[in-house]
Design a protein around this motif. Structure first.
Motif, PDB file in Angstrom:
ATOM      1  N   ALA A 198      45.511   7.393 -18.866  1.00  8.01           N
ATOM      2  CA  ALA A 198      44.483   8.440 -18.936  1.00  8.01           C
ATOM      3  C   ALA A 198      44.256   9.061 -17.563  1.00  8.01           C
ATOM      4  O   ALA A 198      44.117  10.284 -17.440  1.00  8.01           O
ATOM      5  N   MET A 199      44.230   8.239 -16.531  1.00  9.96           N
ATOM      6  CA  MET A 199      44.009   8.767 -15.184  1.00  9.96           C
ATOM      7  C   MET A 199      45.187   9.627 -14.730  1.00  9.96           C
ATOM      8  O   MET A 199      44.999  10.580 -13.961  1.00  9.96           O
ATOM      9  N   GLN A 200      46.393   9.325 -15.203  1.00  6.98           N
ATOM     10  CA  GLN A 200      47.539  10.186 -14.889  1.00  6.98           C
ATOM     11  C   GLN A 200      47.319  11.591 -15.464  1.00  6.98           C
ATOM     12  O   GLN A 200      47.689  12.592 -14.836  1.00  6.98           O
ATOM     13  N   GLN A 201      46.719  11.653 -16.654  1.00 14.38           N
ATOM     14  CA  GLN A 201      46.453  12.959 -17.268  1.00 14.38           C
ATOM     15  C   GLN A 201      45.390  13.738 -16.498  1.00 14.38           C
ATOM     16  O   GLN A 201      45.305  14.959 -16.605  1.00 14.38           O
ATOM     17  N   LEU A 202      44.585  13.018 -15.717  1.00 16.42           N
ATOM     18  CA  LEU A 202      43.499  13.652 -14.958  1.00 16.42           C
ATOM     19  C   LEU A 202      43.836  13.790 -13.478  1.00 16.42           C
ATOM     20  O   LEU A 202      42.970  14.126 -12.669  1.00 16.42           O
ATOM     21  N   ALA A 203      45.108  13.545 -13.135  1.00 17.37           N
ATOM     22  CA  ALA A 203      45.490  13.509 -11.722  1.00 17.37           C
ATOM     23  C   ALA A 203      45.174  14.816 -11.004  1.00 17.37           C
ATOM     24  O   ALA A 203      44.803  14.804  -9.823  1.00 17.37           O
ATOM     25  N   ASP A 204      45.289  15.947 -11.689  1.00 19.11           N
ATOM     26  CA  ASP A 204      45.035  17.248 -11.068  1.00 19.11           C
ATOM     27  C   ASP A 204      43.700  17.846 -11.505  1.00 19.11           C
ATOM     28  O   ASP A 204      43.443  19.030 -11.254  1.00 19.11           O
ATOM     29  N   ASP A 205      42.875  17.055 -12.146  1.00 15.47           N
ATOM     30  CA  ASP A 205      41.590  17.552 -12.647  1.00 15.47           C
ATOM     31  C   ASP A 205      40.464  16.971 -11.789  1.00 15.47           C
ATOM     32  O   ASP A 205      39.853  15.961 -12.127  1.00 15.47           O
ATOM     33  N   GLU A 206      40.206  17.613 -10.666  1.00 15.48           N
ATOM     34  CA  GLU A 206      39.193  17.099  -9.737  1.00 15.48           C
ATOM     35  C   GLU A 206      37.794  17.031 -10.354  1.00 15.48           C
ATOM     36  O   GLU A 206      37.098  16.023 -10.191  1.00 15.48           O
ATOM     37  N   PRO A 207      37.336  18.066 -11.099  1.00 13.53           N
ATOM     38  CA  PRO A 207      36.001  17.961 -11.709  1.00 13.53           C
ATOM     39  C   PRO A 207      35.874  16.766 -12.653  1.00 13.53           C
ATOM     40  O   PRO A 207      34.821  16.135 -12.701  1.00 13.53           O
ATOM     41  N   ALA A 208      36.948  16.462 -13.384  1.00 15.52           N
ATOM     42  CA  ALA A 208      36.891  15.315 -14.302  1.00 15.52           C
ATOM     43  C   ALA A 208      36.761  14.018 -13.520  1.00 15.52           C
ATOM     44  O   ALA A 208      35.989  13.125 -13.892  1.00 15.52           O
ATOM     45  N   GLN A 209      37.509  13.880 -12.431  1.00 13.78           N
ATOM     46  CA  GLN A 209      37.416  12.674 -11.609  1.00 13.78           C
ATOM     47  C   GLN A 209      36.041  12.547 -10.974  1.00 13.78           C
ATOM     48  O   GLN A 209      35.470  11.453 -10.922  1.00 13.78           O
ATOM     49  N   ARG A 210      35.501  13.654 -10.496  1.00 19.51           N
ATOM     50  CA  ARG A 210      34.158  13.626  -9.902  1.00 19.51           C
ATOM     51  C   ARG A 210      33.110  13.238 -10.944  1.00 19.51           C
ATOM     52  O   ARG A 210      32.165  12.497 -10.652  1.00 19.51           O
ATOM     53  N   THR A 211      33.302  13.726 -12.169  1.00 23.80           N
ATOM     54  CA  THR A 211      32.359  13.386 -13.247  1.00 23.80           C
ATOM     55  C   THR A 211      32.409  11.900 -13.563  1.00 23.80           C
ATOM     56  O   THR A 211      31.368  11.252 -13.721  1.00 23.80           O
ATOM     57  N   LEU A 212      33.612  11.336 -13.666  1.00 24.24           N
ATOM     58  CA  LEU A 212      33.743   9.907 -13.939  1.00 24.24           C
ATOM     59  C   LEU A 212      33.112   9.069 -12.830  1.00 24.24           C
ATOM     60  O   LEU A 212      32.425   8.075 -13.091  1.00 24.24           O
ATOM     61  N   ARG A 213      33.347   9.470 -11.566  1.00 24.18           N
ATOM     62  CA  ARG A 213      32.757   8.734 -10.448  1.00 24.18           C
ATOM     63  C   ARG A 213      31.228   8.763 -10.530  1.00 24.18           C
ATOM     64  O   ARG A 213      30.556   7.762 -10.275  1.00 24.18           O
ATOM     65  N   PHE A 214      30.687   9.914 -10.901  1.00 30.95           N
ATOM     66  CA  PHE A 214      29.237  10.077 -11.051  1.00 30.95           C
ATOM     67  C   PHE A 214      28.713   9.186 -12.165  1.00 30.95           C
ATOM     68  O   PHE A 214      27.703   8.477 -11.995  1.00 30.95           O
ATOM     69  N   LEU A 215      29.394   9.192 -13.312  1.00 27.99           N
ATOM     70  CA  LEU A 215      28.924   8.417 -14.456  1.00 27.99           C
ATOM     71  C   LEU A 215      29.050   6.911 -14.222  1.00 27.99           C
ATOM     72  O   LEU A 215      28.325   6.129 -14.846  1.00 27.99           O
ATOM     73  N   LEU A 216      29.958   6.493 -13.361  1.00 27.02           N
ATOM     74  CA  LEU A 216      30.033   5.079 -13.012  1.00 27.02           C
ATOM     75  C   LEU A 216      28.805   4.640 -12.211  1.00 27.02           C
ATOM     76  O   LEU A 216      28.386   3.491 -12.284  1.00 27.02           O
ATOM     77  N   ASP A 217      28.234   5.580 -11.448  1.00 25.13           N
ATOM     78  CA  ASP A 217      27.123   5.240 -10.574  1.00 25.13           C
ATOM     79  C   ASP A 217      25.761   5.557 -11.182  1.00 25.13           C
ATOM     80  O   ASP A 217      24.784   4.846 -10.947  1.00 25.13           O
TER      81      ASP A 217
END
Length: 545
Positions: A298-317
């Motif tokens: 799943a993270m490979q599919q999001l490798a170029d999706d910076e907003p998605a990664q930032r959202t996941l980091r936010f939701l973890l915290d």
């Protein structure tokens, strides 16, 4: 209704409700356009599990005329507990509605009361603050009265345990007092969802009030039938699906419905069955390895999706969080609906019926280690600082209290020494304890210490388990900061709660001291190190903010 449709309708209503002060026509029209193209997408199918459904209907019957007022549903994350509960209520009360609330070991009755009430009150902020003040020091019986009132309106409360730092810590003991105060009736009123089963003591003390059922994963035949239903709904018409591929998915996911859906949605994008190993990894008997592969794909599919990664980091915290606050965190004007739908389809996040988002509990611990790139963490720090400084408008918002709690979390995690006027009067000692534990886990000991100290100094507000956690983590942070005097104070206080020399937090501390004849450990603070109560999975990395 499919997650995309639900999310887009929620976003539309946020702009188009007649009782809202602001109406943004262009945004509402854009959302309607999006919805038109998505609403016909298939919904997730339901797989009947007759034995379990029959068991649930049987265990909740107290006698021929009444149900037990409370139901405790245990089982691992991903086993379909909430789905079965919803189907149970559809069968016994078709028009009933769940009020979903998260709870962890630090939660106070006043917090849970406000999380329940805010979902149907829609109060303006001054009224909400007044209600918070009135609920200070609320008792378990006060929570029971709110649940009874909801039950009269054909609603039930679904209290789901969320992980603060590990799954084995039980929810507060006061929940048992709430259950004891509920009266049997024609419908169950409270459902507790936890990975932990009820204890023998609970079953004896609440024999006339509490029913319990453990939900396993699907048996192979059920899981195979369910997988084919999901393939028909989301398989994109690929002709390479076969029994061997389905058996592979069922075995790898150990029959967990949530993971079966995730894998099939991901696999639908593949061009042949041989690439299924890209998602599941090679044949393995370890479920943890399979889960790691699924997250990695799943993270490979999001490798170029910076907003998605930032959202996941936010939701973890910060969790749970409303759509508007995710948009504010990212600092963008456009809607985040498509982004959230993508993360849901990849199995990374889940959405509650109330419209709150969080990382899927099944993957949260492992996902943390995928989001530690220095550039992402630097951006995350900037995002968190900006969000912590931003204002918050919750007037008339049914999620107002939960959104305020999320802002409190964000401000404390951002390192603010004083909370903003927007949220300061809403904060409680439970917020300090939960965020203090997270900061400790992130090795931010200087930031954690004042929060854990406040929680420890006000530990009488908590039930016994949470008092122990407050003392344990305050003792640990004192060791990290080499504050022997305060460590002794925490040790002595915890000694009054547990057997001398067998304190939970002492047993988890690595040091160079030796035990005295009284069982008290003497610490050399120049070399001692505190550790988390349970070691994290290898390779998950350390959480940073």
């Amino acid at each position: 209704m499919h997650a995309e449709a639900v999310e887009l309708i929620s976003a539309f209503m946020g702009h188009a409700r007649s009782d809202k002060l602001r109406f943004v026509e262009s945004e509402a029209l854009r959302l309607v356009s999006d919805l038109h193209g998505r609403i016909l997408r298939p919904r997730i199918p339901f797989q009947r599990r007759p034995a379990l459904q029959d068991e649930l209907e049987t265990v909740i019957e107290r006698d021929r005329e009444t149900f037990f007022p409370a139901l405790w549903v245990s089982g691992f994350n991903g086993n379909g507990r909430k789905t079965l509960v919803r189907e149970l209520f559809r069968s016994i009360a078709a028009n009933s509605h769940a009020v979903e609330v998260l709870i962890d070991e630090t939660s106070l009755p006043e917090q849970i009361l406000m999380r329940i009430e805010s979902q149907y009150s829609g109060l303006l902020k001054p009224e909400l603050l007044q209600r918070v003040k009135e609920s200070r020091g609320a008792s378990p019986e006060d929570v029971a009265r709110v649940i009874e009132r909801l039950s009269a309106d054909n609603r039930y409360v679904l209290l789901q345990q969320s992980r603060l730092y590990e799954e084995r810590v039980r929810i507060p003991e006061w929940v048992d007092e709430t259950i004891a105060a509920l009266a049997p009736g024609t419908l169950p009123k409270l459902v507790v969802i936890s990975q932990l089963r009820t204890t023998e003591e609970q079953r004896e003390a609440l024999a006339d009030r509490l029913a319990a059922c453990d939900i396993p994963g699907m048996i192979p035949s059920e899981a195979s039938d369910f997988a084919w239903k999901v393939i028909r709904a989301f398989g994109d018409g690929n002709d390479w699906w076969n029994d061997e591929a389905v058996d592979r998915i069922v075995d790898a996911t150990t029959g967990k419905p949530e993971l079966i859906i995730t894998v099939i949605k991901q696999a639908a994008k593949l061009d042949n069955v041989d690439k299924l190993d890209d998602i599941l990894g090679r044949e393995t008997k370890r479920f943890s390895d399979t889960l790691t592969h699924i997250i990695g794909y799943a993270m490979q599919q999001l490798a170029d999706d910076e907003p998605a990664q930032r959202t996941l980091r936010f939701l973890l915290d910060v969790s749970p969080i409303a759509r508007e606050d995710i948009q504010a965190f990212l600092g963008i004007e456009e809607s985040v609906s498509s982004l959230l739908v993508r993360l849901i389809d990849l199995g990374m996040i889940e959405r509650s019926d109330a419209g709150l988002f969080r990382v899927s509990p099944l993957i949260s611990n492992r996902l943390n280690g995928e989001l530690i790139a220095p550039s992402l963490l630097a951006t995350h720090h900037e995002d968190m600082q900006r969000f912590a400084e931003a204002g918050l408008d919750v007037d008339g918002d049914e999620l107002g209290y939960v959104r305020i709690e999320a802002k409190i979390q964000a401000e404390l995690l951002a390192g603010k020494t004083e909370l903003s006027e927007d949220v300061a009067e809403f904060a409680s000692v439970a917020h300090f304890l939960s965020v203090g534990i997270r900061l400790y886990n992130a090795s931010r000991w200087s930031d954690a210490e004042p929060l854990l100290r406040q929680a420890f100094d006000n530990r009488q507000r908590f039930s016994l388990n949470a008092q122990t956690e407050a003392g344990r983590f305050y003792g640990l942070v004192c060791i990290k900061l080499k504050n022997k005097e305060e460590f002794d104070r925490a040790f002595n206080a915890m000694n009054s709660l547990t057997n001398p020399g067998r304190l939970p937090f002492i047993s988890k501390v690595n040091g160079t001291g030796s035990s005295s004849v009284t069982g008290r450990r003497q610490w050399d603070f120049s070399t001692s190190h505190g550790t988390m109560p349970r070691r994290r999975e290898t390779g998950t990395g350390r959480r940073r903010f």
